[in-house]
Design a protein around this motif. Structure first.
Motif, mmCIF file in Angstrom:
data_model
loop_
_atom_site.group_PDB
_atom_site.id
_atom_site.type_symbol
_atom_site.label_atom_id
_atom_site.label_comp_id
_atom_site.label_asym_id
_atom_site.label_seq_id
_atom_site.Cartn_x
_atom_site.Cartn_y
_atom_site.Cartn_z
ATOM 1 N N GLU A 753 0.828 -1.202 0.000
ATOM 2 C CA GLU A 753 0.000 0.000 0.000
ATOM 3 C C GLU A 753 0.865 1.255 0.000
ATOM 4 O O GLU A 753 0.561 2.238 -0.697
ATOM 5 N N GLN A 754 1.940 1.246 0.789
ATOM 6 C CA GLN A 754 2.850 2.393 0.769
ATOM 7 C C GLN A 754 3.444 2.595 -0.624
ATOM 8 O O GLN A 754 3.489 3.716 -1.142
ATOM 9 N N GLU A 755 3.909 1.496 -1.233
ATOM 10 C CA GLU A 755 4.510 1.592 -2.559
ATOM 11 C C GLU A 755 3.501 2.140 -3.571
ATOM 12 O O GLU A 755 3.820 3.051 -4.358
ATOM 13 N N ARG A 756 2.292 1.599 -3.571
ATOM 14 C CA ARG A 756 1.282 2.036 -4.538
ATOM 15 C C ARG A 756 0.992 3.527 -4.402
ATOM 16 O O ARG A 756 0.962 4.266 -5.402
ATOM 17 N N SER A 757 0.814 3.984 -3.179
ATOM 18 C CA SER A 757 0.441 5.380 -2.962
ATOM 19 C C SER A 757 1.588 6.326 -3.300
ATOM 20 O O SER A 757 1.371 7.413 -3.866
ATOM 21 N N ILE A 758 2.819 5.944 -2.956
ATOM 22 C CA ILE A 758 3.977 6.806 -3.250
ATOM 23 C C ILE A 758 4.164 6.949 -4.756
ATOM 24 O O ILE A 758 4.381 8.051 -5.283
ATOM 25 N N VAL A 759 4.079 5.851 -5.487
ATOM 26 C CA VAL A 759 4.217 5.891 -6.948
ATOM 27 C C VAL A 759 3.116 6.755 -7.566
ATOM 28 O O VAL A 759 3.351 7.529 -8.505
ATOM 29 N N GLU A 760 1.930 6.663 -7.000
ATOM 30 C CA GLU A 760 0.794 7.412 -7.537
ATOM 31 C C GLU A 760 0.938 8.911 -7.281
ATOM 32 O O GLU A 760 0.618 9.737 -8.141
ATOM 33 N N LYS A 761 1.456 9.294 -6.101
ATOM 34 C CA LYS A 761 1.463 10.708 -5.711
ATOM 35 C C LYS A 761 2.740 11.449 -6.115
ATOM 36 O O LYS A 761 2.752 12.679 -6.166
ATOM 37 N N LEU A 762 3.824 10.745 -6.379
ATOM 38 C CA LEU A 762 5.097 11.417 -6.636
ATOM 39 C C LEU A 762 5.019 12.433 -7.776
ATOM 40 O O LEU A 762 5.477 13.579 -7.615
ATOM 41 N N PRO A 763 4.460 12.098 -8.942
ATOM 42 C CA PRO A 763 4.406 13.105 -10.014
ATOM 43 C C PRO A 763 3.668 14.371 -9.578
ATOM 44 O O PRO A 763 4.100 15.484 -9.898
ATOM 45 N N GLY A 764 2.572 14.217 -8.857
ATOM 46 C CA GLY A 764 1.815 15.381 -8.403
ATOM 47 C C GLY A 764 2.592 16.227 -7.415
ATOM 48 O O GLY A 764 2.486 17.456 -7.419
ATOM 49 N N VAL A 765 3.369 15.572 -6.549
ATOM 50 C CA VAL A 765 4.191 16.317 -5.599
ATOM 51 C C VAL A 765 5.236 17.138 -6.341
ATOM 52 O O VAL A 765 5.506 18.299 -6.013
#
Length: 881
Positions: A753-765
């Motif tokens: 879950e951590q991996e999925r969310s980090i990959v998903e949010k990184l471009p937006g950050v």
């Protein structure tokens, strides 16, 4: 309940609270714990005796009976009032429900059962805890004869047929409690009730005595032992202090609470009037007294059990190390000889170590009373140094040194070690007191020295992992595959020097302030001369104590391939032999800190550092890593090889210096992925790979303001701890960021879950569409709601000018908190400081981090810039406390 009864209960509650307040005041004035618990018990007795007639009359065939601790006459301020309402009629009297409700109205925590005598016997038959509670029962109010008849029936029909099972069961309960606590009183947050040396130890003695027809209460039990005045005073003092501490905990928490946590330790120390002295905090002085009291109870319990024939079983936790059975029988020594020839004690301990025997209870009790005196007499003998060092040469001697410390003998021979006895380090990173930590290092050494033999049998290898015997042995076995222990293996004499070093490595913590390693080295030099060490041995021992933190600090917080660092270490350490011994000291030190510190990852870093130092000592140039040759020989196609070589040439020297061949191709593919997506603003690629204990995160992106800060914030907001960061910047502004990370909750690889969310949010950050500050703030709120004690730690920010020629190295020590790295990176970005590497270490609740930085042109910071940046970091970290 009638109006008259309600009025009466309100009046009774008012009187009870007033009388309880008087007892609390007596507690705060310093009355002994035993006095207070008995007085509080009498107050509860009197209150119940007043309430019972409001709900029962003489025609009710019922008895209100105190059971458990209340029946025993011991009641702390927050303890449950355990009652058994025993009635003779076929149905319970009508007043019982209203009676229980009235006790709840008083604010009491009630443990109760409503039973007939037959039901009480049935319950006692089926459950040992219930049987114990009924053996301690006494009448508070009600019909005469019920308690007497029930007690007689239970003892005759329930206890007597299974007496041996009952007694052994209570002893095994004690062993299990001790085993769960590591069989030591010296835990950083002890349980005053259930831990070793806690109240349950004394209760076990009372339960065995009660079931065997002996005294049922503590004062009668001690009187029956016919103890010497000094011993009686020590035991009773331990009893009173432990009950005082438990009452203080109950008052602080407003409920039953038995763990002496760090915050409670500080609060109680101040309330008890402790003040700083001898370089120690008030809380450290209080805990020293608490540990000494617990130790008296712990040792007294063990000796009492041994005298009664309850020897510790082989392979189980032992209540006193000296009573440990091994391959031989327990031995009783002639006490007259020990008094006239104290030096013979060392010979006898050497024999016990070789045979695996234990001591008989009579000898153990004698040494418990006379140990410190005998140890002091040994120190006066001219030969004591030679004999003591001979003892230290014995394989498997750790248990004997534990025993000698428990009996006061070790402190007599090595008076400096007495400074460490019950010395608490007010820091959750250190789970044990300083003396216990030092002795556990001896255990770790024994396990390391056993490993070559164990590995020959396939016990400690990558396949079997933690298959030794669990606990520390399991942790040591798990890390051995990561270190070349066969190369580091000490000689018998070197092992003796190591054991002496372990005993003295933290000796400087017993006095003074500042660098404890330097003070310890000076102390060991004097002690070593007294023990008759040869000059070369003495210099080796002093070196190991002075620098026992060197390798761990460098491995976790420095670039272990930095040539300047390695050259400095070569000059300091001078020989592979000293390097290997220092590595063993490092591993033993980590193993003995707490169960979570020693990890395979840390040992791999240590082994790599040792190997690099050895290569530097051998004259190898570590800058020339033949990656190109490796790619030429790699089993890959010509196109992929050519592409990897072009990528390698495009990377800066710091990348080529230590990259592994297998990484070059994968990094090249990451670059291709980035180029394909580079049209989008804030484009990035992320690669996450999982190891056995942690995860690796590689991010490729164009450099931008606060890039590192934003990435650290994103990881922190997902409960991901950064263990190491390496920032590679190409001339075209492309960033290769590498992070070694772990899930903060488990300390292991990040979750799916951590991996999925980090990959998903990184471009937006990175493109600004996701506010990382908002993510962090939401996470801080969730973090603050967790039930966790937070200790404060002083903020320290300083430079290490010797760590690197190429970078400025900034060390930071502060309380760990959510988003700490994000905040630090943001401050550095504000001043134009580029982070190239970050080494992240967490010691309990303290962050110990190191940052390799440069100015915008890639040069080390000048003096003025360094001062400004350090001041800004310190001010920001201080404001967050």
């Amino acid at each position: 309940m009638s109006d008259a009864s309600s009025t009466s209960v309100r009046d009774i509650r008012a009187r009870f609270e007033e009388d309880r307040a008087h007892l609390v005041a007596r507690h705060h004035r310093g009355d002994g714990g035993g006095v207070i618990i008995r007085a509080f018990c009498r107050l509860v007795d009197a209150t119940l005796s007043t309430i019972c007639p409001l709900f029962f009359d003489e025609s009710d065939e019922i008895a209100v009976i105190a059971t458990g601790g209340y029946g025993r006459g011991e009641l702390a301020f927050g303890s449950d009032v355990d009652l058994s309402l025993v009635h003779l009629s076929s149905t319970p009297p009508e007043g019982i429900k209203r009676f229980i409700q009235s006790l709840w109205d008083l604010g009491w925590e009630i443990g109760h059962q409503v039973v007939t005598p037959d039901q009480a016997v049935t319950l006692a038959t089926g459950d040992r805890e219930t049987l114990t509670a009924h053996l301690e029962m006494r009448t508070i109010w009600g019909r005469d004869g019920i308690v007497e008849g029930l007690d007689e029936t239970i003892r005759r029909d329930v206890l007597r047929p299974r007496l041996d099972d009952y007694l052994s069961g209570k002893v095994n309960e004690l062993r299990s409690r001790h085993a769960l606590a590591g069989d030591t009183v010296y835990l950083s947050e002890p349980d005053v009730k259930r831990g070793p040396g806690g109240l349950r130890d004394m209760h076990t003695l009372l339960w065995l005595s009660n079931a065997s027809g002996g005294p049922k209460d503590w004062r009668s039990y001690l009187a029956d032992q016919q103890l010497e005045a000094v011993e009686y005073s020590r035991i009773q003092g331990g009893y009173d202090l432990t009950w005082r501490v438990r009452n203080s905990l109950h008052l602080q928490k407003g409920r039953a609470w038995d763990r002496l946590d760090h915050q409670s330790q500080s609060d109680i120390a101040l309330r008890e009037g402790y003040t700083a002295g001898d370089g120690r905090l008030p809380v450290e002085l209080f805990m020293r007294d608490y540990y000494r009291a617990s130790w008296e109870i712990y040792a007294f319990t063990a000796l009492q059990l041994a005298r009664a024939g309850w020897e510790p079983r082989s392979g189980s936790a032992t209540s006193l190390t000296v009573l440990k059975p091994g391959n031989g029988d327990a031995t009783e020594w002639p006490t007259d000889e020990l008094m006239t020839r104290p030096l013979s004690l060392i010979d006898r301990f050497i024999t016990l170590t070789r045979t695996g025997s234990g001591l008989g209870p009579a000898t153990a009790a004698f040494l418990y009373r006379q140990g410190e005196r005998l140890g002091g007499a040994i120190r006066q003998a001219e030969e004591h140094g030679r004999l003591f060092m001979a003892l230290l040469e014995e394989p498997g001697v750790a248990w004997a040194l534990h025993a000698m410390h428990q009996l006061g003998i070790l402190g007599g021979i090595l008076p400096e070690f007495n400074r460490l006895t019950a010395l608490v380090q007010f820091d959750p990173y250190h789970q044990y007191t300083v003396d216990e930590h030092s002795l556990r290092m001896l255990d770790a050494l024994e396990m390391l020295l056993e490993v070559p033999d164990k590995m020959a049998d396939g016990i400690a290898n990558k396949e079997s992992g933690t298959a030794l015997i669990g606990g520390m042995a399991g942790r040591v076995a798990a890390v051995v595959p990561e270190i070349p222990i066969g190369q580091w293996y000490p000689t018998r004499r070197e092992a003796a020097i190591l054991r002496l070093v372990f005993l003295y490595h933290d000796i400087g913590k017993g006095t003074g302030t500042g660098n404890h390693s330097e003070r310890g080295a000076r102390t060991l030099r004097n002690a070593g001369r007294r023990l008759g060490l040869e000059e070369a041995e003495l210099e080796l021992a002093v070196f190991l104590v002075r620098h026992h933190l060197l390798l761990n600090t460098a491995a976790q917080r420095r670039d272990i391939r930095d040539e300047a660092l390695l050259k400095r270490m070569c000059r300091l350490i001078r020989s592979p032999e000293r390097l290997h011994l220092l590595a063993i000291v490092t591993i033993a030190d980590l193993a003995a800190l707490n169960p979570t510190v020693l990890t395979p990852w840390k040992c791999r870093l240590l082994a790599d550092l040792v190997e690099n130092i050895q290569r530097m000592m051998a004259g190898e140039d570590l800058r020339l890593i033949a990656v190109r040759d490796g790619l030429e020989q790699a089993d890959i196609g010509p196109d992929e090889r050519e592409q990897a070589l072009r990528f390698l040439e495009s990377m800066p020297p710091e990348y080529r210096r230590d990259v592994e061949v297998k990484t070059v191709s994968s990094d090249g593919r990451l670059l291709d992925r980035f180029i394909e997506s580079a049209d989008a603003q804030g484009a990035c690629v992320i690669d996450i790979r999982h190891g056995r204990e942690n995860s690796g995160v590689t991010i490729v992106a164009n450099d931008q303001e606060r890039l590192v800060s934003h990435i650290c914030g994103l990881l922190a907001a997902h409960d991901v701890t950064i263990l190491h960061a390496r920032i590679i910047t190409r001339l075209d502004g492309l960033i290769f960021d590498r992070f070694t990370v772990a899930d903060a909750a488990s300390g292991l690889r990040m979750t799916d879950e951590q991996e999925r969310s980090i990959v998903e949010k990184l471009p937006g950050v990175l493109d600004g569409s996701i506010d990382v500050e908002r993510l962090l703030e939401d996470h801080r709120v969730r973090w603050s709601l967790r039930d966790r004690q937070i200790m404060d730690h002083p903020v320290q920010v300083h430079l290490d000018p010797t760590a690197s020629d190429q970078y400025t190295v900034i060390d930071i020590r502060a309380r760990d908190q959510v988003g700490l790295l994000h905040d630090v990176a943001a401050i550095m970005a504000d001043f134009g400081v580029s982070i190239h590497q970050a080494f992240i270490t967490t010691e309990g609740e303290r962050a110990v981090d190191a940052f390799y930085v440069t100015d915008p042109l890639g040069a080390p910071l000048d003096a003025g810039s360094s001062t400004i940046v350090i001041s800004a970091l310190r001010d920001a970290l201080m404001s967050d406390r």
